[in-house]
Design an enzyme around this catalytic site. Structure first.
Site, PDB file in Angstrom:
ATOM      1  N   HIS A  49       0.843  -1.188   0.000  1.00 32.82           N
ATOM      2  CA  HIS A  49       0.000   0.000   0.000  1.00 32.82           C
ATOM      3  C   HIS A  49       0.888   1.252   0.000  1.00 32.82           C
ATOM      4  CE1 HIS A  49       0.503  -0.646   4.464  1.00 32.82           C
ATOM      5  NE2 HIS A  49       0.801   0.640   4.384  1.00 32.82           N
TER       6      HIS A  49
HETATM    7  P1  TYD Z   1      -2.057  -3.801   7.679  1.00 36.78           P
HETATM    8  O1  TYD Z   1      -2.282  -2.425   7.132  1.00 36.78           O
HETATM    9  O2  TYD Z   1      -2.619  -4.949   6.904  1.00 36.78           O
HETATM   10  O3  TYD Z   1      -0.493  -4.047   7.860  1.00 36.78           O
HETATM   11  P2  TYD Z   1       0.700  -3.732   6.827  1.00 36.78           P
HETATM   12  O4  TYD Z   1       1.174  -2.335   7.174  1.00 36.78           O
HETATM   13  O5  TYD Z   1       1.736  -4.728   7.069  1.00 36.78           O
HETATM   14  O6  TYD Z   1       0.144  -3.755   5.448  1.00 36.78           O
HETATM   15  O7  TYD Z   1      -2.577  -3.832   9.172  1.00 36.78           O
HETATM   16  C1  TYD Z   1      -2.915  -5.042   9.841  1.00 36.78           C
HETATM   17  C2  TYD Z   1      -4.129  -4.800  10.727  1.00 36.78           C
HETATM   18  O8  TYD Z   1      -3.827  -3.891  11.779  1.00 36.78           O
HETATM   19  C3  TYD Z   1      -5.308  -4.226   9.976  1.00 36.78           C
HETATM   20  O9  TYD Z   1      -6.479  -4.894  10.441  1.00 36.78           O
HETATM   21  C4  TYD Z   1      -5.351  -2.771  10.394  1.00 36.78           C
HETATM   22  C5  TYD Z   1      -4.746  -2.802  11.778  1.00 36.78           C
HETATM   23  N1  TYD Z   1      -4.022  -1.588  12.146  1.00 36.78           N
HETATM   24  C6  TYD Z   1      -4.504  -0.776  13.145  1.00 36.78           C
HETATM   25  O10 TYD Z   1      -5.578  -0.998  13.725  1.00 36.78           O
HETATM   26  N2  TYD Z   1      -3.771   0.301  13.531  1.00 36.78           N
HETATM   27  C7  TYD Z   1      -2.596   0.617  12.944  1.00 36.78           C
HETATM   28  O11 TYD Z   1      -1.939   1.616  13.335  1.00 36.78           O
HETATM   29  C8  TYD Z   1      -2.104  -0.215  11.865  1.00 36.78           C
HETATM   30  C9  TYD Z   1      -0.816   0.098  11.150  1.00 36.78           C
HETATM   31  C10 TYD Z   1      -2.850  -1.318  11.502  1.00 36.78           C
END
Ligand code: TYD
Length: 133
Positions: A49
């Site tokens: 992303h």
């Molecule tokens: P995700 O965005 O999939 O992780 P990556 O950065 O590796 O792509 O995030 C994993 C899960 O955690 C998703 O359900 C969203 C949640 N999340 C939060 O609640 N707060 C946060 O600050 C972050 C970064 C993720």
């Protein structure tokens, strides 16, 4: 601001090492959120992303992983394996993380709260939004 590796202040003595990070001092933004990634035993790639506005600093506290950054013009791969260095990941940079060691721990400091509407999760949308900017 571009994405760049920065050296963090490491205070090392016979007891071990302490690394300090201060918002607007060592890094060019105020810190509103901290999260960390661990338990990467399955070596599943993640990220995929970009953010419309969020700026982040990523630090590998333990182990290593490969961070791929893409600003639409060029792609770079960085091996994160040094807790004395951090990488600033700017807004509108597509990021992917892979090749995690089992013990990897990644600390992330961000300049804003978690906002799902700041995410760009589709690469075509990312390219389109870059053109519009
Ligand atoms: P995700 O965005 O999939 O992780 P990556 O950065 O590796 O792509 O995030 C994993 C899960 O955690 C998703 O359900 C969203 C949640 N999340 C939060 O609640 N707060 C946060 O600050 C972050 C970064 C993720």
């Amino acid at each position: 601001m571009e994405s760049k590796l920065i050296d963090l202040p490491v205070f090392k003595d016979h007891r071990g090492s302490l690394v300090a990070i201060e918002g607007q001092r060592n890094i060019p933004f105020e810190i509103k959120r901290i999260y960390y990634i661990l338990g990467t035993e399955n070596n599943e790639p993640r990220g995929f992303h970009a953010h419309k506005n969020l700026q982040q600093l990523m630090v590998c506290l333990k182990g290593s992983c490969v961070l791929t950054l893409d600003n639409g013009k060029s792609k770079s791969k960085v091996l994160l394996n040094n807790p004395g260095q951090g990488i600033i990941v700017d807004k509108m940079v597509w990021r992917e993380m892979s090749e995690f060691t089992k013990d990897c721990i990644i600390l992330v400091l961000a300049n804003d709260y978690y906002k799902e509407d700041d995410y760009i999760r589709n690469y075509q949308d990312f390219k389109y939004l870059l053109k519009m900017n």
